[in-house]
Design a protein around this motif. Structure first.
Motif, mmCIF file in Angstrom:
data_model
loop_
_atom_site.group_PDB
_atom_site.id
_atom_site.type_symbol
_atom_site.label_atom_id
_atom_site.label_comp_id
_atom_site.label_asym_id
_atom_site.label_seq_id
_atom_site.Cartn_x
_atom_site.Cartn_y
_atom_site.Cartn_z
ATOM 1 N N THR A 28 0.834 -1.204 0.000
ATOM 2 C CA THR A 28 0.000 0.000 0.000
ATOM 3 C C THR A 28 0.865 1.248 0.000
ATOM 4 O OG1 THR A 28 -1.818 -1.080 1.192
ATOM 5 C CG2 THR A 28 -1.730 1.327 1.298
ATOM 6 N N LEU A 29 0.532 2.191 -0.872
ATOM 7 C CA LEU A 29 1.141 3.518 -0.860
ATOM 8 C C LEU A 29 0.117 4.470 -0.264
ATOM 9 C CD1 LEU A 29 3.344 5.574 -1.618
ATOM 10 C CD2 LEU A 29 2.220 5.805 -3.842
ATOM 11 N N TYR A 30 0.469 5.082 0.866
ATOM 12 C CA TYR A 30 -0.424 6.015 1.561
ATOM 13 C C TYR A 30 0.056 7.432 1.289
ATOM 14 C CZ TYR A 30 -2.684 8.391 5.524
ATOM 15 O OH TYR A 30 -3.404 9.253 6.326
ATOM 16 N N LEU A 31 -0.775 8.223 0.641
ATOM 17 C CA LEU A 31 -0.412 9.601 0.321
ATOM 18 C C LEU A 31 -0.914 10.515 1.428
ATOM 19 C CD1 LEU A 31 -1.138 9.633 -3.512
ATOM 20 C CD2 LEU A 31 1.025 9.244 -2.325
ATOM 21 N N ALA A 75 6.953 -7.092 11.253
ATOM 22 C CA ALA A 75 6.953 -5.776 10.614
ATOM 23 C C ALA A 75 8.163 -4.973 11.077
ATOM 24 C CB ALA A 75 5.660 -5.029 10.950
ATOM 25 N N LEU A 76 8.866 -4.387 10.130
ATOM 26 C CA LEU A 76 10.067 -3.604 10.432
ATOM 27 C C LEU A 76 9.955 -2.248 9.738
ATOM 28 C CD1 LEU A 76 12.958 -3.398 11.599
ATOM 29 C CD2 LEU A 76 13.776 -4.346 9.427
ATOM 30 N N GLN A 77 10.076 -1.176 10.518
ATOM 31 C CA GLN A 77 9.983 0.152 9.929
ATOM 32 C C GLN A 77 11.358 0.635 9.489
ATOM 33 O OE1 GLN A 77 7.622 2.976 12.056
ATOM 34 N NE2 GLN A 77 8.257 4.710 10.804
ATOM 35 N N PHE A 81 7.183 -5.963 5.708
ATOM 36 C CA PHE A 81 6.689 -7.185 6.322
ATOM 37 C C PHE A 81 7.461 -8.392 5.816
ATOM 38 C CE2 PHE A 81 3.342 -4.177 6.901
ATOM 39 C CZ PHE A 81 2.694 -4.554 8.066
ATOM 40 N N ILE A 82 7.435 -9.438 6.620
ATOM 41 C CA ILE A 82 8.140 -10.665 6.267
ATOM 42 C C ILE A 82 7.570 -11.268 4.992
ATOM 43 C CG2 ILE A 82 6.682 -12.257 7.574
ATOM 44 C CD1 ILE A 82 9.288 -13.652 8.480
ATOM 45 N N SER A 83 6.337 -10.895 4.654
ATOM 46 C CA SER A 83 5.682 -11.385 3.438
ATOM 47 C C SER A 83 6.245 -10.721 2.180
ATOM 48 C CB SER A 83 4.174 -11.115 3.514
ATOM 49 O OG SER A 83 3.943 -9.717 3.614
ATOM 50 N N GLU A 84 7.224 -9.829 2.359
ATOM 51 C CA GLU A 84 7.853 -9.062 1.286
ATOM 52 C C GLU A 84 6.953 -7.954 0.757
ATOM 53 O OE1 GLU A 84 9.377 -11.605 -1.752
ATOM 54 O OE2 GLU A 84 10.818 -12.576 -0.426
ATOM 55 N N GLN A 85 5.823 -7.708 1.429
ATOM 56 C CA GLN A 85 4.974 -6.576 1.099
ATOM 57 C C GLN A 85 5.379 -5.405 1.998
ATOM 58 O OE1 GLN A 85 3.223 -7.035 -1.526
ATOM 59 N NE2 GLN A 85 3.620 -9.238 -1.520
ATOM 60 N N CYS A 86 4.925 -4.205 1.655
ATOM 61 C CA CYS A 86 5.269 -3.059 2.481
ATOM 62 C C CYS A 86 4.140 -2.034 2.489
ATOM 63 C CB CYS A 86 6.561 -2.390 1.993
ATOM 64 S SG CYS A 86 6.363 -1.424 0.477
ATOM 65 N N ILE A 87 4.207 -1.131 3.445
ATOM 66 C CA ILE A 87 3.319 0.018 3.517
ATOM 67 C C ILE A 87 4.235 1.234 3.517
ATOM 68 C CG2 ILE A 87 1.626 1.265 4.925
ATOM 69 C CD1 ILE A 87 0.877 -1.515 6.129
#
Length: 200
Positions: free
Chosen positions: A66-69, A96-98, A105-111
């Motif tokens: 997700t890209l949060y604007l 989750a690592l900031q 995320f460990i799932s290789e997805q990110c926010i």
């Protein structure tokens, strides 16, 4: 029922501080490619966007990032705080690592959070964004250009957008969406403070 909606309903049964309102579950269950919420302030819209983002990152397929604007740094940081909070509630905090403005995320997805000043950045193609979230869109000076950039990207990414205003703001939203070429979208609201307090 979406996974995010199921999480909200289940947690609200055991955690009195977590409220589940009908407008929240309707929003989370809506899988439309483009959805817009017209709302009053302080109804928990950013909180819902965070739940959707964390759920997608932890359980979605590839390209569920997700890209949060955000219209300000404070708004962006608050969103990431909400994402951390939801990750803890769902038992994924250790996954989750900031890193700066990204929550990986460990799932290789990110926010990731970003400012909406560069419309080209909104183009999901090639960036792997599953969702573009535009919060408090009424504060963006050239919203139509930003929406047009998304429309022209020709990707499978979805768009979630919140707008603070009254029922009279619906016409303004329709004009902005039409001018951007987004002729079909799912509309929610107006969500009021009474809705948020359970007086629906």
């Amino acid at each position: 029922m979406s996974l995010a909606s199921r999480h909200l309903r289940e947690l609200s049964c055991t955690r009195p501080e977590i409220l589940s309102r009908s407008y929240q579950t309707k929003w989370l269950d809506d899988r439309a490619a483009v959805k817009v919420m017209l709302k009053n302030r302080q109804v928990g819209a950013t909180w819902l966007l965070a739940l959707d983002a964390v759920t997608a990152a932890m359980s979605g397929p590839r390209s569920s990032s997700t890209l949060y604007l955000a219209t300000s740094r404070d708004q962006g940081r608050q969103f990431l705080e909400y994402c951390h909070w939801w990750a803890r509630q769902l038992g994924h905090d250790s996954n989750a690592l900031q890193r700066g403005d990204r929550l990986e995320f460990i799932s290789e997805q990110c926010i990731e959070i970003a400012a909406p000043t560069n419309a080209a950045y909104c183009r999901p193609a090639g960036r792997g964004w599953g969702t573009i979230a535009i919060d408090e869109a009424h504060d963006i000076p050239d919203l139509t250009s930003l929406l047009r950039s998304f429309c022209l990207s020709q990707s499978d990414a979805t768009l979630s957008m919140t707008v603070t205003g009254s029922s009279e703001s619906r016409n303004t939203i329709d004009i902005a969406m039409r001018d951007a070429g987004l002729l079909e979208y799912s509309f929610h609201g107006p969500v009021t403070s009474s809705d948020a307090m359970g007086r629906e």
